[in-house]
Design a protein around this motif. Structure first.
Motif, PDB file in Angstrom:
ATOM      1  N   ALA A   1       9.456  -1.572   3.046  1.00 21.11           N
ATOM      2  CA  ALA A   1      10.514  -1.006   3.846  1.00 21.11           C
ATOM      3  C   ALA A   1      11.705  -0.457   3.270  1.00 21.11           C
ATOM      4  N   LEU A   2      12.157  -0.776   1.951  1.00 21.30           N
ATOM      5  CA  LEU A   2      13.514  -0.305   1.482  1.00 21.30           C
ATOM      6  C   LEU A   2      13.002   0.719   0.653  1.00 21.30           C
ATOM      7  N   SER A   3      11.519   0.964   0.160  1.00 21.26           N
ATOM      8  CA  SER A   3      10.940   2.006  -0.342  1.00 21.26           C
ATOM      9  C   SER A   3      10.460   3.078   0.688  1.00 21.26           C
ATOM     10  N   GLY A   4      10.877   3.086   1.977  1.00 19.92           N
ATOM     11  CA  GLY A   4      10.643   4.008   2.734  1.00 19.92           C
ATOM     12  C   GLY A   4       9.161   4.285   3.063  1.00 19.92           C
ATOM     13  N   GLY A   5       8.268   2.930   2.733  1.00 20.39           N
ATOM     14  CA  GLY A   5       6.937   2.984   2.821  1.00 20.39           C
ATOM     15  C   GLY A   5       6.179   3.667   1.625  1.00 20.39           C
ATOM     16  N   SER A   6       7.003   3.597   0.665  1.00 22.67           N
ATOM     17  CA  SER A   6       6.210   4.200  -0.560  1.00 22.67           C
ATOM     18  C   SER A   6       5.125   3.319  -1.238  1.00 22.67           C
ATOM     19  N   GLY A   7       5.271   2.116  -0.867  1.00 21.90           N
ATOM     20  CA  GLY A   7       4.363   1.113  -1.506  1.00 21.90           C
ATOM     21  C   GLY A   7       2.950   1.255  -0.754  1.00 21.90           C
ATOM     22  N   ILE A   8       2.102   0.195  -0.830  1.00 26.63           N
ATOM     23  CA  ILE A   8       0.617  -0.101  -0.503  1.00 26.63           C
ATOM     24  C   ILE A   8       0.788  -1.134   0.621  1.00 26.63           C
ATOM     25  N   ASP A   9       0.058  -0.950   1.502  1.00 30.46           N
ATOM     26  CA  ASP A   9      -0.240  -2.000   2.480  1.00 30.46           C
ATOM     27  C   ASP A   9      -1.638  -2.520   1.903  1.00 30.46           C
ATOM     28  N   GLN A  10      -1.347  -3.887   1.363  1.00 35.98           N
ATOM     29  CA  GLN A  10      -2.489  -4.607   0.800  1.00 35.98           C
ATOM     30  C   GLN A  10      -3.155  -5.479   1.536  1.00 35.98           C
ATOM     31  N   THR A  11      -3.128  -5.100   2.736  1.00 37.40           N
ATOM     32  CA  THR A  11      -3.961  -6.024   3.728  1.00 37.40           C
ATOM     33  C   THR A  11      -5.545  -5.752   3.289  1.00 37.40           C
ATOM     34  N   GLY A  12      -6.146  -6.771   3.046  1.00 38.96           N
ATOM     35  CA  GLY A  12      -7.622  -6.974   2.556  1.00 38.96           C
ATOM     36  C   GLY A  12      -7.634  -7.268   0.979  1.00 38.96           C
ATOM     37  N   ASN A  13      -6.486  -7.000   0.409  1.00 32.93           N
ATOM     38  CA  ASN A  13      -6.500  -7.151  -0.902  1.00 32.93           C
ATOM     39  C   ASN A  13      -6.005  -8.651  -1.448  1.00 32.93           C
ATOM     40  N   PHE A  14      -6.876  -9.862  -1.782  1.00 32.26           N
ATOM     41  CA  PHE A  14      -6.541 -11.003  -1.936  1.00 32.26           C
ATOM     42  C   PHE A  14      -5.979 -11.501  -3.288  1.00 32.26           C
ATOM     43  N   ASP A  15      -6.040 -10.453  -4.195  1.00 30.32           N
ATOM     44  CA  ASP A  15      -5.178 -10.503  -5.493  1.00 30.32           C
ATOM     45  C   ASP A  15      -3.896 -10.162  -5.537  1.00 30.32           C
ATOM     46  N   PRO A  16      -2.785 -10.995  -5.287  1.00 32.00           N
ATOM     47  CA  PRO A  16      -1.473 -10.633  -5.578  1.00 32.00           C
ATOM     48  C   PRO A  16      -0.889 -10.017  -6.989  1.00 32.00           C
ATOM     49  N   SER A  17      -1.726 -10.621  -7.739  1.00 25.08           N
ATOM     50  CA  SER A  17      -1.373 -10.034  -9.230  1.00 25.08           C
ATOM     51  C   SER A  17      -1.597  -8.598  -9.472  1.00 25.08           C
ATOM     52  N   SER A  18      -2.337  -7.894  -8.388  1.00 28.76           N
ATOM     53  CA  SER A  18      -2.613  -6.487  -8.301  1.00 28.76           C
ATOM     54  C   SER A  18      -1.509  -5.709  -7.644  1.00 28.76           C
ATOM     55  N   TYR A  19      -0.792  -6.630  -6.984  1.00 31.55           N
ATOM     56  CA  TYR A  19       0.367  -5.908  -6.022  1.00 31.55           C
ATOM     57  C   TYR A  19       1.646  -4.964  -7.180  1.00 31.55           C
ATOM     58  N   GLY A  20       2.043  -3.886  -6.272  1.00 26.10           N
ATOM     59  CA  GLY A  20       3.239  -3.453  -6.726  1.00 26.10           C
ATOM     60  C   GLY A  20       4.436  -3.922  -6.258  1.00 26.10           C
ATOM     61  N   GLY A  21       5.599  -3.810  -6.613  1.00 27.63           N
ATOM     62  CA  GLY A  21       6.891  -4.372  -6.046  1.00 27.63           C
ATOM     63  C   GLY A  21       7.298  -4.098  -4.667  1.00 27.63           C
ATOM     64  N   SER A  22       6.678  -2.755  -4.341  1.00 32.64           N
ATOM     65  CA  SER A  22       7.081  -2.469  -2.983  1.00 32.64           C
ATOM     66  C   SER A  22       5.722  -2.512  -1.972  1.00 32.64           C
ATOM     67  N   ASP A  23       4.718  -3.228  -2.306  1.00 34.98           N
ATOM     68  CA  ASP A  23       3.722  -3.255  -1.479  1.00 34.98           C
ATOM     69  C   ASP A  23       3.901  -4.692  -0.306  1.00 34.98           C
ATOM     70  N   ILE A  24       2.996  -4.349   0.529  1.00 34.88           N
ATOM     71  CA  ILE A  24       2.948  -5.428   1.728  1.00 34.88           C
ATOM     72  C   ILE A  24       1.986  -6.417   1.502  1.00 34.88           C
ATOM     73  N   THR A  25       2.161  -7.795   1.406  1.00 37.80           N
ATOM     74  CA  THR A  25       1.325  -8.703   1.097  1.00 37.80           C
ATOM     75  C   THR A  25       0.370  -9.058   2.220  1.00 37.80           C
ATOM     76  N   ASP A  26      -0.950  -9.319   1.710  1.00 39.42           N
ATOM     77  CA  ASP A  26      -2.017  -9.628   2.565  1.00 39.42           C
ATOM     78  C   ASP A  26      -1.786 -10.761   3.388  1.00 39.42           C
ATOM     79  N   PRO A  27      -2.003 -10.890   4.682  1.00 37.72           N
ATOM     80  CA  PRO A  27      -1.817 -11.772   5.810  1.00 37.72           C
ATOM     81  C   PRO A  27      -2.429 -13.200   5.373  1.00 37.72           C
TER      82      PRO A  27
END
Length: 505
Positions: A197-223
């Motif tokens: 949200a604070l990046s204006g949605g510049s990150g990635i919605d990682q829903t479906g990606n179960f590997d948090p080590s691959s997430y960026g700081g502005s990404d949404i965590t998979d539920p």
């Protein structure tokens, strides 16, 4: 309450009708308020710990500082529990961090009469200075759900680094080492969408990606990642019979950071509006021209995949038009059809609507020139970058993830008799229009609302006191305690400030 409004008039009349009056009045008895003894109903607070992120730490006004930490909701709770509570206090009330004498985190905000401004002072809290524990407050600003179990997290998060028991420690590991008898697990999941949200949605919605080590700081965590982490934390914390409170996640887009700057923040006179409309005439015409060519099947086959959803509604949505008075901000929208391969001048821009949310920080960009060129004005003749705006599609991604996190939190709480659930989502939603705290009506408005601090995201001290009271109320319902009815069982609004003085250092 007795009414003594007419007592004086009665006595005056009596004096005229009798000379033998006893003018010595009986003392009015002070009303005695019944004292209600606190009954914890067997709850063991001898080792209370709090686990979470910035709210748990007491972060406010864009920084961590001593007074705010002392007014953190866990410290308020510990006072009501009557238990010792050790926190990794900062070195000052300036806020911010220094590394080798150089400031690497800015000082706190204060209200300068017009709006939030950074305190003109130099931080003194050294990032590398590790404090001596053990601690009770394990609030680590910036931590996402899956960070709390990461070994060596103190090397990634300087706030946890200051209190970590060792370079290889994890937040959960250090917390469990205290053998807690009672705990709060709060705002877990908040940062899992807040960075996006604070990046204006510049990150990635990682829903479906179960590997948090691959997430960026502005990404949404998979539920599913969140569900596994949260369930594991509650299981570990209650394994030895400890009881605790968990909080669900509010819709962060209700916070002042996303509701303060209006979508139509551009004031123009008629002459300027006319000049801008002339400048954008070719752009508007080009949008329609491409649609006409598409409908006439006159475009090359290779560009047609770009125009699958391009229709009259999108053409109308992308039209740029200015008027005398308040105007919608010009912005980029990555959800629009990409027309630049067909016409490089037709960028993905449109004017904002009431459904868009401009970040608080966009106020420092709107109306500024690009490269000092007076013809290139951000939000007017140059579209505001994607990082400053949350579009409806981006808001939906945040809401969908938040709802999934809350489903997990609710289910975990319902399945574990040692857990009470506090509806922080409901509290923030109610505060959007006004929530009562003693004699104060608190809202999420910036500066004047009393609930949200000057950074537009974190709470004021009074807001954290309200949060503490909501936790105590949830405990009464689930565990049979009586904090809400006991004498001095709840925090009082008037004891906690909404703004800290700039003189506080």
């Amino acid at each position: 309450m007795k009414n003594y409004k007419y007592l004086g008039l009665f006595l005056l009349t009596l004096g005229f009708t009798s000379c033998n009056v006893n003018n010595e009045l009986d003392a009015i008895q002070e009303e005695i308020v019944d004292q209600v003894q606190l009954d914890a109903n067997g709850l063991d607070f001898s080792k209370y710990i709090s686990i979470g992120a910035s709210f748990t730490a007491g972060y406010t006004d864009g920084a961590m500082f001593k007074a705010a930490q002392e007014n953190s909701f866990p410290n308020i709770l510990a006072g009501k529990f009557g238990t010792e509570f050790n926190q990794p206090l900062m070195a000052d009330n300036i806020g911010g961090l220094v590394y080798g004498g150089t400031a690497v985190q800015p000082p706190r905000f204060y209200f300068d009469g017009a709006g939030p401004a950074r305190l003109p002072a130099t931080p003194t809290t050294e990032l590398t200075a590790v404090l001596s524990g053990p601690f009770n407050n394990f609030g680590a600003p910036g931590a996402k759900s899956f960070h709390l179990g990461v070994a060596g997290y103190g090397q990634l998060n300087p706030y946890f680094g200051r209190m970590a028991s060792s370079p290889g420690a994890s937040v959960m590991g250090d917390a469990l080492a205290q053998s807690p008898t009672f705990f709060t697990l709060s705002e877990i999941g908040g940062n899992d969408v807040l960075g996006y949200a604070l990046s204006g949605g510049s990150g990635i919605d990682q829903t479906g990606n179960f590997d948090p080590s691959s997430y960026g700081g502005s990404d949404i965590t998979d539920p599913n990642v969140f569900a596994q982490v949260f369930s594991g934390m509650v299981t570990a914390l209650t394994a030895n019979g400890a009881k605790g409170v968990v909080a669900n996640v509010p819709y962060i887009t209700d916070l002042a950071n996303f509701t303060t700057v209006p979508y139509n923040a551009i004031p123009l006179d008629a002459a300027t509006a006319g000049q801008l409309n002339g400048a954008f005439a070719a752009y508007n015409g080009g949008l329609q021209q491409i649609l006409d060519l598409k409908n006439a099947n006159l475009l090359p086959a290779q560009v047609l995949p770009l125009l699958v959803n391009y229709d009259q509604a999108e053409v109308d949505r992308r039209q740029v038009n200015f008027v005398a008075g308040q105007n919608a901000v010009l912005m980029l929208d990555e959800n629009l059809s990409n027309l630049t391969p067909i016409n490089p001048g037709l960028t993905n821009m449109r004017q904002a609507t009431a459904d868009d949310l401009l970040l608080l920080a966009s106020s420092t960009v709107l109306g500024t020139t690009v490269g000092g060129n007076p013809q290139l004005i951000n939000g007017v003749s140059v579209p505001l970058a994607d990082e400053w705006v949350l579009t409806p599609e981006e808001q939906t991604a945040i809401k969908t993830a938040t709802d999934s996190y809350n489903t997990t939190i609710g289910a975990v709480a319902a399945s574990n008799s040692n857990i009470a659930l506090v509806d922080f989502k409901g509290v923030l939603s109610e505060a959007s229009t006004g929530i009562m705290f003693d004699n104060y009506t608190m809202t999420t408005s910036l500066v004047t609302g009393g609930l949200v601090s000057l950074d537009g995201v974190h709470l004021t001290a009074r807001g954290y006191a309200l949060m503490a009271n909501k936790i105590l109320a949830a405990m009464d319902i689930e565990f049979g305690s009586n904090f809400t009815t006991a004498t001095n069982g709840l925090a009082k609004a008037g004891d906690y400030p909404t703004n800290y003085s700039p003189l506080l250092r």
